[in-house]
Design a protein around this motif. Structure first.
Motif, short mmCIF file in Angstrom:
data_model
loop_
_atom_site.label_atom_id
_atom_site.label_comp_id
_atom_site.label_asym_id
_atom_site.label_seq_id
_atom_site.Cartn_x
_atom_site.Cartn_y
_atom_site.Cartn_z
N GLN A 15 62.38 -31.05 45.62
CA GLN A 15 61.36 -32.04 45.64
C GLN A 15 61.61 -33.30 46.84
O GLN A 15 60.71 -33.57 47.42
CB GLN A 15 61.07 -32.72 44.52
N ASN A 16 62.69 -33.77 46.64
CA ASN A 16 63.11 -34.77 47.58
C ASN A 16 63.01 -34.38 49.00
O ASN A 16 62.40 -35.05 50.02
CB ASN A 16 64.35 -35.26 47.24
N TYR A 17 63.59 -33.07 49.28
CA TYR A 17 63.60 -32.55 50.78
C TYR A 17 61.86 -32.28 51.05
O TYR A 17 61.72 -32.72 52.32
CB TYR A 17 64.35 -31.24 50.82
N MET A 18 61.33 -31.64 50.22
CA MET A 18 60.06 -31.45 50.90
C MET A 18 59.12 -32.62 50.95
O MET A 18 58.42 -32.89 51.97
CB MET A 18 59.38 -30.56 49.87
N ASP A 54 65.23 -23.57 54.65
CA ASP A 54 65.62 -24.84 54.60
C ASP A 54 65.49 -25.73 53.48
O ASP A 54 66.04 -26.79 53.27
CB ASP A 54 64.62 -25.50 55.69
N VAL A 55 64.91 -25.32 52.59
CA VAL A 55 64.68 -25.79 51.15
C VAL A 55 65.85 -25.72 50.33
O VAL A 55 66.26 -24.43 49.83
CB VAL A 55 63.29 -25.36 50.41
N PRO A 56 66.35 -26.73 49.74
CA PRO A 56 67.83 -26.52 49.17
C PRO A 56 67.26 -25.66 47.74
O PRO A 56 66.43 -25.97 46.98
CB PRO A 56 67.81 -28.11 48.41
N PHE A 57 68.34 -24.93 47.50
CA PHE A 57 68.23 -23.93 46.31
C PHE A 57 67.14 -22.58 46.37
O PHE A 57 66.93 -22.11 45.46
CB PHE A 57 68.14 -24.63 45.15
N MET A 58 66.39 -22.79 47.59
CA MET A 58 65.24 -21.79 47.56
C MET A 58 65.57 -20.52 48.26
O MET A 58 66.62 -20.44 49.13
CB MET A 58 64.04 -22.47 48.32
#
Length: 279
Positions: A15-18, A54-58
Motif C-alpha cells: 500500500q505504501n509503495y502504490m 515492482d510491488v513489494p510481495f506481489m
C-alpha cells in the motif's frame, strides 16, 4: 513468499509503495482484465503503469497474454485501478497471493471490483462470443484466501456469501447490454484450479451441479473482495464451449482468438458501466 505470517506486513508495504507511485491517485473501483481482455486498458489516457513485480510481495504473471501490471487512470469518468492480467493458482501462487492485489485495491480506496475472465460454456443455450454476468459461483479450487489467522484480523473469517455478486450491479450491466445491443447471459460460474482443461465427464458433473460456465480464476478474488466489503461484478467472455459439448476440445489459442473479436464490445460495455456507476 507471501504467507499468513507476513500478510499484514506485506499489504502495508504494498500500500505504501502504490500510494507513492500513484501520486495521490485514489481508485474508486478495481478492474481485473482476464485472458484476452487486457488490451482494453491500453485505451486509458495517460495511465500510471506499475508492473506487478515492482510491488513489494506481489507475484508476477506467467500466463500467456497477461502483461502483469497495474494501470491507473480514468474509465467512464471514474478513477480505475486496472490489472492487465491476474495471478492464478495454477501458476504456483497460493490463495492469499492470488487475493493479495484485491485486498490491496481495497486498501487504496476501491469500493467496487469488476473481475473478468474467459470461460467455457456448459449451458448449451450460450454461444461462443457471448458475455456472461456471474450470478453466483461454485468454488472447486479447493482453496480459500481466508484460511489462516491473518485475514481474521482484517475482518471476520466467517464471511457470508449471499449475493456475493451484487444484484444491483448485475441489473445495471444487463440493462446496459440491452441498450448497446451486446449479447449478455447471466449464470453460475464454476472455478477450478487448473491448468488442464476439464474432461467431458467433469463437464457433465459440473452441469449437474448447476454451473453455466467454467474457468480457472475469479473465486478467490471475489472472496477477498467481499471480505474487504467491496461490491462485486463478475463478467466472463464465453471463449469456447466446454469440453465434449458439440465436440468441443478447448485450447488456449482459441481463448485469445475469440477475445480479439469481442474486445470492442467489451470496451463499450465496461466503459458505459463505469460511466453509470454511482460510487
Amino acid at each position: 513468499m507471501l504467507n499468513d505470517d507476513n500478510l499484514l506486513q506485506a499489504l502495508e508495504a504494498a500500500q505504501n509503495y502504490m500510494e507513492e507511485r500513484l501520486g495521490g491517485f485514489a481508485p474508486e473501483a478495481g478492474l481485473i482484465l482476464g485472458s484476452g481482455l487486457g488490451p482494453f486498458a491500453d485505451a486509458m489516457e495517460n495511465p500510471v503503469v506499475v508492473p506487478f513485480g515492482d510491488v513489494p510481495f506481489m507475484g508476477v504473471s506467467t500466463a500467456a497474454g497477461h502483461k502483469g501490471r497495474f494501470m491507473a487512470g480514468a474509465v467512464g469518468g471514474k478513477a480505475i485501478l486496472a490489472m492487465q492480467g491476474r495471478l492464478h493458482g495454477y501458476e504456483g501462487f497460493n490463495a492469499q497471493e492470488v487475493a493479495f492485489p484485491v485486498w490491496l485495491m481495497a486498501r487504496l480506496g476501491a469500493r467496487v471490483l469488476v473481475t473478468t475472465n474467459a470461460a467455457g460454456a456448459l449451458n448449451r443455450s450460450y454461444h461462443v462470443g457471448d458475455f456472461c454476468v456471474m450470478a453466483d459461483h461454485i468454488n472447486l479450487t479447493g482453496r480459500n484466501p481466508l484460511t489462516g489467522t491473518a485475514p481474521n484480523t482484517m475482518a471476520p473469517r466467517f464471511l457470508p456469501m449471499l449475493d456475493a455478486y451484487s444484484p444491483a450491479l448485475r441489473r445495471q450491466l444487463l440493462s446496459l447490454a440491452q441498450q448497446l445491443d451486446v449479447r449478455v447471459q447471466e449464470g453460475v460460474y464454476l472455478g477450478l484450479l487448473g491448468p488442464s482443461f476439464e474432461t467431458p465427464a467433469e463437464i457433465r458433473a459440473f452441469a449437474a451441479l448447476g454451473a453455466d460456465t467454467v474457468a480457472m480464476s475469479v473465486c478467490e478474488e471475489v472472496i477477498a473482495a467481499r471480505h474487504a466489503q467491496m461490491e462485486v461484478l463478475g463478467l466472463s467472455l464465453v471463449s469456447n464451449m466446454a469440453c465434449g459439448i458439440e465436440g468441443a476440445n478447448p485450447s488456449d489459442d482459441e481463448v485469445h482468438e475469440v477475445a480479439a473479436t469481442r474486445i470492442l464490445d467489451f470496451g463499450r460495455l465496461i466503459t458505459a458501466f463505469f460511466q453509470q456507476l454511482e460510487i
